[in-house]
Design a protein around this motif. Structure first.
Motif, PDB file in Angstrom:
ATOM      1  N   ILE A  85      25.336  35.093  13.584  1.00 26.80           N
ATOM      2  CA  ILE A  85      26.060  36.123  14.325  1.00 26.80           C
ATOM      3  C   ILE A  85      27.155  35.477  15.176  1.00 26.80           C
ATOM      4  CG2 ILE A  85      25.830  38.005  15.988  1.00 26.80           C
ATOM      5  CD1 ILE A  85      22.887  38.221  15.122  1.00 26.80           C
ATOM      6  N   ALA A  86      28.316  36.114  15.215  1.00 30.73           N
ATOM      7  CA  ALA A  86      29.446  35.605  15.985  1.00 30.73           C
ATOM      8  C   ALA A  86      29.041  35.305  17.421  1.00 30.73           C
ATOM      9  CB  ALA A  86      30.589  36.624  15.959  1.00 30.73           C
ATOM     10  N   ARG A  87      29.558  34.207  17.951  1.00 31.47           N
ATOM     11  CA  ARG A  87      29.092  33.708  19.259  1.00 31.47           C
ATOM     12  C   ARG A  87      29.285  34.726  20.374  1.00 31.47           C
ATOM     13  NH1 ARG A  87      33.336  28.795  19.829  1.00 31.47           N
ATOM     14  NH2 ARG A  87      33.134  28.937  17.570  1.00 31.47           N
ATOM     15  N   LYS A  88      30.337  35.552  20.290  1.00 29.82           N
ATOM     16  CA  LYS A  88      30.569  36.515  21.362  1.00 29.82           C
ATOM     17  C   LYS A  88      29.527  37.628  21.363  1.00 29.82           C
ATOM     18  CE  LYS A  88      33.830  39.379  18.702  1.00 29.82           C
ATOM     19  NZ  LYS A  88      35.219  39.900  18.644  1.00 29.82           N
ATOM     20  N   LEU A  89      28.789  37.754  20.253  1.00 31.42           N
ATOM     21  CA  LEU A  89      27.768  38.787  20.128  1.00 31.42           C
ATOM     22  C   LEU A  89      26.357  38.225  20.038  1.00 31.42           C
ATOM     23  CD1 LEU A  89      29.594  40.856  17.357  1.00 31.42           C
ATOM     24  CD2 LEU A  89      29.598  41.350  19.813  1.00 31.42           C
ATOM     25  N   ALA A  90      26.234  36.963  19.676  1.00 28.73           N
ATOM     26  CA  ALA A  90      24.933  36.402  19.278  1.00 28.73           C
ATOM     27  C   ALA A  90      23.873  36.500  20.367  1.00 28.73           C
ATOM     28  CB  ALA A  90      25.103  34.951  18.844  1.00 28.73           C
ATOM     29  N   LEU A  91      24.246  36.192  21.606  1.00 27.13           N
ATOM     30  CA  LEU A  91      23.247  36.171  22.669  1.00 27.13           C
ATOM     31  C   LEU A  91      23.004  37.555  23.264  1.00 27.13           C
ATOM     32  CD1 LEU A  91      23.978  32.779  24.449  1.00 27.13           C
ATOM     33  CD2 LEU A  91      22.539  33.293  22.472  1.00 27.13           C
TER      34      LEU A  91
ATOM     35  N   GLU B 274      27.156  27.394  17.386  1.00 27.21           N
ATOM     36  CA  GLU B 274      28.378  27.657  18.141  1.00 27.21           C
ATOM     37  C   GLU B 274      28.123  28.399  19.454  1.00 27.21           C
ATOM     38  OE1 GLU B 274      29.815  27.697  13.764  1.00 27.21           O
ATOM     39  OE2 GLU B 274      27.999  28.200  14.873  1.00 27.21           O
ATOM     40  N   SER B 275      27.019  29.114  19.567  1.00 24.87           N
ATOM     41  CA  SER B 275      26.707  29.811  20.825  1.00 24.87           C
ATOM     42  C   SER B 275      26.215  28.868  21.915  1.00 24.87           C
ATOM     43  CB  SER B 275      25.640  30.887  20.586  1.00 24.87           C
ATOM     44  OG  SER B 275      26.190  32.001  19.921  1.00 24.87           O
ATOM     45  N   ASP B 276      25.958  27.639  21.575  1.00 17.68           N
ATOM     46  CA  ASP B 276      25.431  26.674  22.532  1.00 17.68           C
ATOM     47  C   ASP B 276      26.565  26.074  23.351  1.00 17.68           C
ATOM     48  OD1 ASP B 276      23.648  24.966  23.836  1.00 17.68           O
ATOM     49  OD2 ASP B 276      23.794  23.433  22.263  1.00 17.68           O
ATOM     50  N   GLY B 277      27.219  26.914  24.154  1.00 18.24           N
ATOM     51  CA  GLY B 277      28.341  26.452  24.956  1.00 18.24           C
ATOM     52  C   GLY B 277      27.941  26.009  26.339  1.00 18.24           C
ATOM     53  N   GLU B 278      27.152  26.821  27.033  1.00 22.37           N
ATOM     54  CA  GLU B 278      26.684  26.475  28.367  1.00 22.37           C
ATOM     55  C   GLU B 278      25.329  25.782  28.290  1.00 22.37           C
ATOM     56  OE1 GLU B 278      27.445  29.540  27.376  1.00 22.37           O
ATOM     57  OE2 GLU B 278      28.955  30.438  28.697  1.00 22.37           O
ATOM     58  N   LEU B 279      24.978  25.056  29.330  1.00 20.80           N
ATOM     59  CA  LEU B 279      23.723  24.314  29.325  1.00 20.80           C
ATOM     60  C   LEU B 279      22.505  25.228  29.273  1.00 20.80           C
ATOM     61  CD1 LEU B 279      24.359  21.384  31.845  1.00 20.80           C
ATOM     62  CD2 LEU B 279      24.323  21.289  29.341  1.00 20.80           C
TER      63      LEU B 279
ATOM     64  N   VAL C 269      18.188  28.754  26.652  1.00 20.16           N
ATOM     65  CA  VAL C 269      17.253  29.579  27.424  1.00 20.16           C
ATOM     66  C   VAL C 269      17.523  31.050  27.151  1.00 20.16           C
ATOM     67  CG1 VAL C 269      16.473  30.184  29.752  1.00 20.16           C
ATOM     68  CG2 VAL C 269      17.047  27.803  29.211  1.00 20.16           C
ATOM     69  N   ARG C 270      18.788  31.438  27.181  1.00 18.63           N
ATOM     70  CA  ARG C 270      19.140  32.828  26.917  1.00 18.63           C
ATOM     71  C   ARG C 270      18.867  33.204  25.467  1.00 18.63           C
ATOM     72  NH1 ARG C 270      24.706  33.339  27.692  1.00 18.63           N
ATOM     73  NH2 ARG C 270      25.014  31.123  28.069  1.00 18.63           N
ATOM     74  N   ALA C 271      19.096  32.261  24.561  1.00 23.99           N
ATOM     75  CA  ALA C 271      18.836  32.532  23.141  1.00 23.99           C
ATOM     76  C   ALA C 271      17.340  32.740  22.888  1.00 23.99           C
ATOM     77  CB  ALA C 271      19.353  31.375  22.299  1.00 23.99           C
TER      78      ALA C 271
ATOM     79  N   LYS D 291      28.763  18.079  21.371  1.00 20.85           N
ATOM     80  CA  LYS D 291      28.381  18.946  22.490  1.00 20.85           C
ATOM     81  C   LYS D 291      27.781  18.135  23.638  1.00 20.85           C
ATOM     82  CE  LYS D 291      25.751  21.799  20.096  1.00 20.85           C
ATOM     83  NZ  LYS D 291      24.935  22.980  19.731  1.00 20.85           N
ATOM     84  N   GLY D 292      27.407  16.884  23.386  1.00 18.75           N
ATOM     85  CA  GLY D 292      26.903  16.043  24.462  1.00 18.75           C
ATOM     86  C   GLY D 292      25.504  15.521  24.218  1.00 18.75           C
TER      87      GLY D 292
END
Length: 475
Positions: A297-303, A320-325, A329-331, A345-346
Motif C-alpha cells: 500500500i502506498a506510504r501515504k495510506l499504508a499506516l 517505504e513507510s518506515d520513514g520515522e523511527l 510501532v504504528r505499523a 535508512k540507518g
C-alpha cells in the motif's frame, strides 16, 4: 574490549561516481538505467589524539525515497545530495565528543526537522545520517582494530536510551546475544521487466552473465526470490504464472516474497490479488512458498490502512513507510508484522527495530514480528559489504540482492580497486567475465571475511581519487 569511546568528528568528505546498469530494472513507478553512487568519508579522533578514517557508500536511487512523478531523476539525485550535505553540516557543527550512537541521537530529530523545511519526507531525510553514521562507525572500528560483529556485540558504538525511541528496550542485551552466520541466502529480485525465459528476450546483452530468470537460477542456484507485483491483478497473475512455471521445476523447496512497491491504495486491493492467486491452480505451490508481502500500500495510506480485518493469508511488512523511527510501532498497531532493514535508512534504525521484534515476540510468546533484509541495488564494495554484515549480525537468514544482477560487478571501477577488494574478501568476491563481482554459490553468499576484518566490514577502501566531489561541489 575498550570502554565505550567518545570521539570528535573532525572531517566529513563526500564523493560520487556513476553507476550504469547492464539491464533495466523496473520497480514501482521507475525503470532504473543509471544513477550515481554516493560515498562518505569521516575522520574521528579520541581525546588522546588517536584518529582514523571510515567510509560508507550507497546508491542514490531515484523514485524510491520520493515517488513524486513531477520530479525528474536528476531532481531526486539533488534531493539526496542535499540531505547528505545537511547531515554533514550538522555533525561537523557540534564539536562536542560523543559515542558513535550519541552523534546519531544528538542530531536525528533536528536533522529531520531541517529536511522538512526543504519539503523532504522522513525516508529521504534519513539517507544523509545513514551514510554519515556508517562512516563514523567504520572509523571507530578501524581505530580500535575491531571487526564490525565483535564491535556491535560489545556495543562499541554505545547504543543506549539517549534517544527516546530506544527507551525501554534491552539494546545491550540484544547486541550481546547476536551470533552472525558463516553464509546467507541471496534472495533474487525479479523486476517487472525481467525476462523469465529466453523466449521473453528481445535483445541480448551478451556479456556472459545471466539475463533470464532461468539463467539466473542455473548460474547462482538461488532458492529465495523477490517477485515484484504491479497493482494490476490480471497482469500480475499472468506474470506470476510465468515465474511459477520456472520455479516449480525445482525438486527442492523454494521461497518467495511478493513486493507491492506501494502499487495498491488499500488492504482490499491487496486482498483482491491474494484471492486471485489462491484461486489459480497453477500458483498453488508459489503461494504456499510465499514468506511475506512487502509494502503493498502506498506510504501515504499504508499506516492508515488496518490490515487486521483483511484476508491476506501472509504476514505483511513495511518498507517505504518506515520513514520515522516510530513507524514500525504504528505499523504494528495496524496489523503489520515486519519491517525492512536497509542500510540507506540507518544502521541504528535496524538495531532499534530488531530490539522491538525481540521484545514484542517475548510479550506475545510468539515469533510473529520480524525484520526482512531488502536491497537498494546495493553495489559491490563497501555498500554491499556493510549491508550484508548488518543483516547477518541481526540473524536474518536471507537477503535481497539485486545489484550484482543489474550491474556488471566492479567492471567500471579502477583495476587496482577491484583487486584490493578481491584480495581482502576472497570468499565474498570472484573474478569472472572480466571483472570482480559478488560470488553467489548454491544460492548463498560467504561472509567469513566480513566478520574477521577490522572496520565496518571493509577490508579495502574505494579509490576516492577516481571519484568526483558530491554534486560537483567541494568534497
Amino acid at each position: 574490549m575498550v570502554d565505550t569511546p567518545h570521539v570528535r568528528i573532525r572531517a566529513i568528505e563526500m564523493f560520487e561516481r556513476p553507476v550504469h546498469l547492464r539491464l533495466p530494472f523496473r520497480f514501482g513507478v521507475v525503470t532504473l538505467r543509471e544513477a550515481p553512487q554516493a560515498f562518505v568519508r569521516a575522520h574521528v579522533e579520541t581525546a588522546d589524539g588517536h584518529s582514523a578514517w571510515g567510509a560508507a557508500a550507497e546508491l542514490m536511487a531515484p523514485k524510491w525515497f520520493d515517488k513524486n512523478l513531477q520530479l525528474t531523476n536528476e531532481d531526486n539525485f539533488d534531493q539526496l545530495r542535499t540531505v547528505l550535505r545537511i547531515a554533514r553540516d550538522a555533525y561537523l557543527g557540534d564539536p562536542t565528543p560523543a559515542t558513535a550512537f550519541g552523534h546519531f541521537a544528538r542530531h536525528h530529530d533536528a536533522h529531520q526537522a531541517v529536511c522538512a523545511t526543504h519539503g523532504f519526507n522522513p525516508l529521504l531525510a534519513s539517507y544523509g545520517p545513514a551514510l554519515v553514521d556508517r562512516a563514523v562507525l567504520d572509523a571507530l572500528c578501524r581505530l580500535y582494530r575491531i571487526p564490525f560483529a565483535a564491535a556491535m556485540q560489545a556495543n562499541l558504538p554505545g547504543v543506549d536510551r539517549s534517544h527516546p525511541q530506544f527507551d525501554g528496550l534491552d539494546i545491550a542485551g540484544l547486541l550481546a546475544s547476536l551470533r552472525p552466520a558463516p553464509t546467507i541466502e541471496a534472495r533474487h529480485t525479479v523486476g517487472m521487466l525481467d525476462a523469465i525465459t529466453a523466449a521473453d528476450l528481445h535483445e541480448r546483452v551478451n556479456d556472459g552473465l545471466p539475463e533470464t530468470l532461468e539463467e539466473v537460477i542455473a548460474a547462482y542456484g538461488h532458492r529465495w526470490f523477490k517477485l515484484k507485483v504491479g497493482g494490476q491483478v490480471q497482469a500480475d497473475l499472468a506474470r506470476l504464472h510465468a515465474i511459477a512455471a520456472v520455479l516449480d521445476r525445482s525438486t527442492h523447496p523454494y521461497f518467495v516474497s511478493l513486493d507491492g512497491n506501494e502499487q495498491y491504495e488499500s488492504a482490499a486491493g491487496v486482498a483482491e490479488l491474494v484471492a486471485a492467486i489462491r484461486a489459480t491452480p497453477g500458483l498453488a505451490r508459489l503461494w504456499s512458498s510465499t514468506a511475506f508481502i512487502e509494502q503493498p500500500i502506498a506510504r501515504k495510506l499504508a499506516l492508515d490502512a488496518d490490515l487486521r480485518g483483511a484476508d491476506l493469508g501472509k504476514l505483511v511488512i513495511i518498507d517505504e513507510s518506515d520513514g520515522e523511527l516510530d513507524a514500525f510501532v504504528r505499523a504494528r498497531a495496524r496489523g503489520y508484522a515486519g519491517v525492512s532493514s536497509k542500510t540507506c535508512k540507518g544502521v541504528y534504525r535496524s538495531i532499534l527495530n530488531a530490539a522491538r521484534c525481540a521484545a514484542w515476540n517475548r510479550e506475545e510468546g510468539d515469533s510473529r514480528y520480524f525484520l526482512s533484509a531488502e536491497d537498494l541495488t546495493t553495489q559491490a564494495g563497501l555498500a554491499v559489504q556493510q549491508d550484508l554484515a548488518l543483516v547477518n549480525l541481526l540473524g536474518i537468514g536471507h537477503v535481497e540482492r539485486n545489484g550484482h544482477h543489474y550491474v556488471n560487478g566492479m567492471a567500471a571501477l579502477p583495476a587496482a580497486e577491484q583487486q584490493a577488494f578481491l584480495q581482502a574478501h576472497a570468499d565474498l568476491y570472484e573474478r569472472s567475465h572480466g571483472a570482480v563481482r559478488l560470488a553467489i554459490r548454491d544460492g548463498r553468499i560467504a561472509l567469513g571475511s566480513l566478520q574477521a576484518t577490522p572496520g565496518y566490514a571493509g577490508g579495502a577502501m574505494p579509490d576516492f581519487a577516481a571519484m568526483q566531489p558530491l554534486g560537483g561541489a567541494a568534497a
